[in-house]
Design a protein around this motif. Structure first.
Motif, PDB file in Angstrom:
ATOM      1  N   PRO A 194       0.849  -1.194   0.000  1.00 23.33           N
ATOM      2  CA  PRO A 194       0.000   0.000   0.000  1.00 23.33           C
ATOM      3  C   PRO A 194       0.888   1.249   0.000  1.00 23.33           C
ATOM      4  O   PRO A 194       1.968   1.262   0.588  1.00 23.33           O
ATOM      5  CB  PRO A 194      -0.780  -0.105   1.312  1.00 23.33           C
ATOM      6  N   ALA A 195       0.417   2.284  -0.655  1.00 23.24           N
ATOM      7  CA  ALA A 195       1.171   3.537  -0.704  1.00 23.24           C
ATOM      8  C   ALA A 195       1.154   4.224   0.652  1.00 23.24           C
ATOM      9  O   ALA A 195       0.235   4.041   1.454  1.00 23.24           O
ATOM     10  CB  ALA A 195       0.572   4.464  -1.756  1.00 23.24           C
ATOM     11  N   THR A 196       2.190   5.015   0.903  1.00 22.63           N
ATOM     12  CA  THR A 196       2.281   5.818   2.118  1.00 22.63           C
ATOM     13  C   THR A 196       2.484   7.287   1.725  1.00 22.63           C
ATOM     14  O   THR A 196       2.704   7.606   0.547  1.00 22.63           O
ATOM     15  CB  THR A 196       3.479   5.376   2.984  1.00 22.63           C
ATOM     16  N   ALA A 197       2.444   8.149   2.703  1.00 24.29           N
ATOM     17  CA  ALA A 197       2.642   9.583   2.451  1.00 24.29           C
ATOM     18  C   ALA A 197       3.996   9.845   1.803  1.00 24.29           C
ATOM     19  O   ALA A 197       4.136  10.792   1.019  1.00 24.29           O
ATOM     20  CB  ALA A 197       2.513  10.367   3.753  1.00 24.29           C
ATOM     21  N   ASP A 198       4.991   9.009   2.079  1.00 21.50           N
ATOM     22  CA  ASP A 198       6.313   9.183   1.464  1.00 21.50           C
ATOM     23  C   ASP A 198       6.295   8.958  -0.043  1.00 21.50           C
ATOM     24  O   ASP A 198       7.239   9.337  -0.733  1.00 21.50           O
ATOM     25  CB  ASP A 198       7.325   8.227   2.105  1.00 21.50           C
ATOM     26  N   ASP A 199       5.230   8.358  -0.564  1.00 24.09           N
ATOM     27  CA  ASP A 199       5.130   8.042  -1.989  1.00 24.09           C
ATOM     28  C   ASP A 199       4.440   9.132  -2.812  1.00 24.09           C
ATOM     29  O   ASP A 199       4.355   9.019  -4.034  1.00 24.09           O
ATOM     30  CB  ASP A 199       4.343   6.737  -2.184  1.00 24.09           C
ATOM     31  N   ILE A 200       3.947  10.166  -2.184  1.00 19.26           N
ATOM     32  CA  ILE A 200       3.076  11.113  -2.884  1.00 19.26           C
ATOM     33  C   ILE A 200       3.741  11.761  -4.093  1.00 19.26           C
ATOM     34  O   ILE A 200       3.142  11.830  -5.170  1.00 19.26           O
ATOM     35  CB  ILE A 200       2.504  12.154  -1.908  1.00 19.26           C
ATOM     36  N   GLU A 201       4.973  12.211  -3.988  1.00 17.57           N
ATOM     37  CA  GLU A 201       5.625  12.848  -5.147  1.00 17.57           C
ATOM     38  C   GLU A 201       5.794  11.860  -6.297  1.00 17.57           C
ATOM     39  O   GLU A 201       5.586  12.206  -7.461  1.00 17.57           O
ATOM     40  CB  GLU A 201       6.965  13.458  -4.755  1.00 17.57           C
ATOM     41  N   GLU A 202       6.156  10.634  -5.982  1.00 15.53           N
ATOM     42  CA  GLU A 202       6.280   9.613  -7.022  1.00 15.53           C
ATOM     43  C   GLU A 202       4.915   9.283  -7.627  1.00 15.53           C
ATOM     44  O   GLU A 202       4.803   9.083  -8.835  1.00 15.53           O
ATOM     45  CB  GLU A 202       6.912   8.339  -6.452  1.00 15.53           C
ATOM     46  N   LEU A 203       3.871   9.238  -6.797  1.00 12.63           N
ATOM     47  CA  LEU A 203       2.531   9.004  -7.313  1.00 12.63           C
ATOM     48  C   LEU A 203       2.098  10.132  -8.253  1.00 12.63           C
ATOM     49  O   LEU A 203       1.467   9.886  -9.281  1.00 12.63           O
ATOM     50  CB  LEU A 203       1.525   8.856  -6.166  1.00 12.63           C
ATOM     51  N   LEU A 204       2.455  11.359  -7.903  1.00  8.68           N
ATOM     52  CA  LEU A 204       2.165  12.488  -8.795  1.00  8.68           C
ATOM     53  C   LEU A 204       2.830  12.284 -10.151  1.00  8.68           C
ATOM     54  O   LEU A 204       2.204  12.468 -11.196  1.00  8.68           O
ATOM     55  CB  LEU A 204       2.650  13.799  -8.173  1.00  8.68           C
ATOM     56  N   ASP A 205       4.093  11.905 -10.134  1.00  4.92           N
ATOM     57  CA  ASP A 205       4.814  11.689 -11.393  1.00  4.92           C
ATOM     58  C   ASP A 205       4.189  10.561 -12.211  1.00  4.92           C
ATOM     59  O   ASP A 205       4.037  10.679 -13.429  1.00  4.92           O
ATOM     60  CB  ASP A 205       6.290  11.374 -11.138  1.00  4.92           C
ATOM     61  N   LEU A 206       3.826   9.465 -11.550  1.00  2.00           N
ATOM     62  CA  LEU A 206       3.191   8.362 -12.258  1.00  2.00           C
ATOM     63  C   LEU A 206       1.823   8.763 -12.796  1.00  2.00           C
ATOM     64  O   LEU A 206       1.467   8.439 -13.927  1.00  2.00           O
ATOM     65  CB  LEU A 206       3.060   7.141 -11.349  1.00  2.00           C
ATOM     66  N   ARG A 207       1.064   9.496 -12.005  1.00  2.00           N
ATOM     67  CA  ARG A 207      -0.272   9.941 -12.440  1.00  2.00           C
ATOM     68  C   ARG A 207      -0.153  10.856 -13.660  1.00  2.00           C
ATOM     69  O   ARG A 207      -0.922  10.741 -14.605  1.00  2.00           O
ATOM     70  CB  ARG A 207      -0.979  10.657 -11.285  1.00  2.00           C
ATOM     71  N   VAL A 208       0.820  11.731 -13.656  1.00  2.00           N
ATOM     72  CA  VAL A 208       1.040  12.623 -14.799  1.00  2.00           C
ATOM     73  C   VAL A 208       1.341  11.808 -16.050  1.00  2.00           C
ATOM     74  O   VAL A 208       0.904  12.151 -17.148  1.00  2.00           O
ATOM     75  CB  VAL A 208       2.178  13.621 -14.496  1.00  2.00           C
TER      76      VAL A 208
END
Length: 169
Positions: free
Chosen positions: A10-24
């Protein structure tokens, strides 16, 4: 010799910037503004780990600490009970993204399998998604089937959109 199965968590708060990049990466040419990034990032910060209807799974890069190779994001919803929705719950897969160099190596399948399993465990009897041409074969192997899409419509806020009474504001 087969490669080991990708690690998923599961994703954590530490993953948010990477999730942004993947979502983009899956916006398919859509405009990515600073406001969009801030809004999406803030929403994740507020809801990740706190919203029981938000499900986010990631596949970390085993060779780069903090880097994600894939993610799958889904939302569970409550509707009414019926033959196709015995618990009244259904879900939508919002995002599936895999970095280009990691495609066809099992990362997308691994995050999708984790997401589908979690949504099923949350009593979602139906899971929907909009498939890209690149992802459709994967989704079919996971049991998804194509439905007639001629009736799929969306209503989004727009200054030119008619109001419910058919009048412009």
């Amino acid at each position: 010799m087969n490669a080991p199965a990708p690690s998923v968590r599961p994703a954590t708060a530490d993953d948010i910037e990477e999730l942004l990049d993947l979502r983009v990466s899956v916006l398919a040419g859509g405009e990515v503004t600073d406001a969009w990034r801030q809004t999406f990032g803030q929403d994740l910060r507020e809801r990740l780990g706190a919203d029981p209807d938000l499900f986010v799974f990631v596949a970390p890069d085993p060779e780069a600490e903090g880097r994600l190779l894939a993610c799958a994001i889904g939302m569970a919803y409550r509707g009414y009970r019926g033959p196709e929705y015995p618990a009244g719950r259904w879900a939508r897969v919002m995002t599936v993204a895999t970095r280009p160099h990691a495609r066809r190596r099992g990362y997308g399948r691994a995050v999708m399998r984790a997401l589908v399993d979690a949504l099923r465990a949350a009593d979602c009897s139906s899971i929907e998604l909009r498939a890209t041409a690149e992802g459709e074969a994967l989704y079919r192997t996971l049991g998804f089937t194509r439905i007639p899409s001629g009736s799929y419509m969306v209503l989004r806020p727009s200054p030119d959109a008619p109001t419910a009474a058919g009048m412009r504001p």
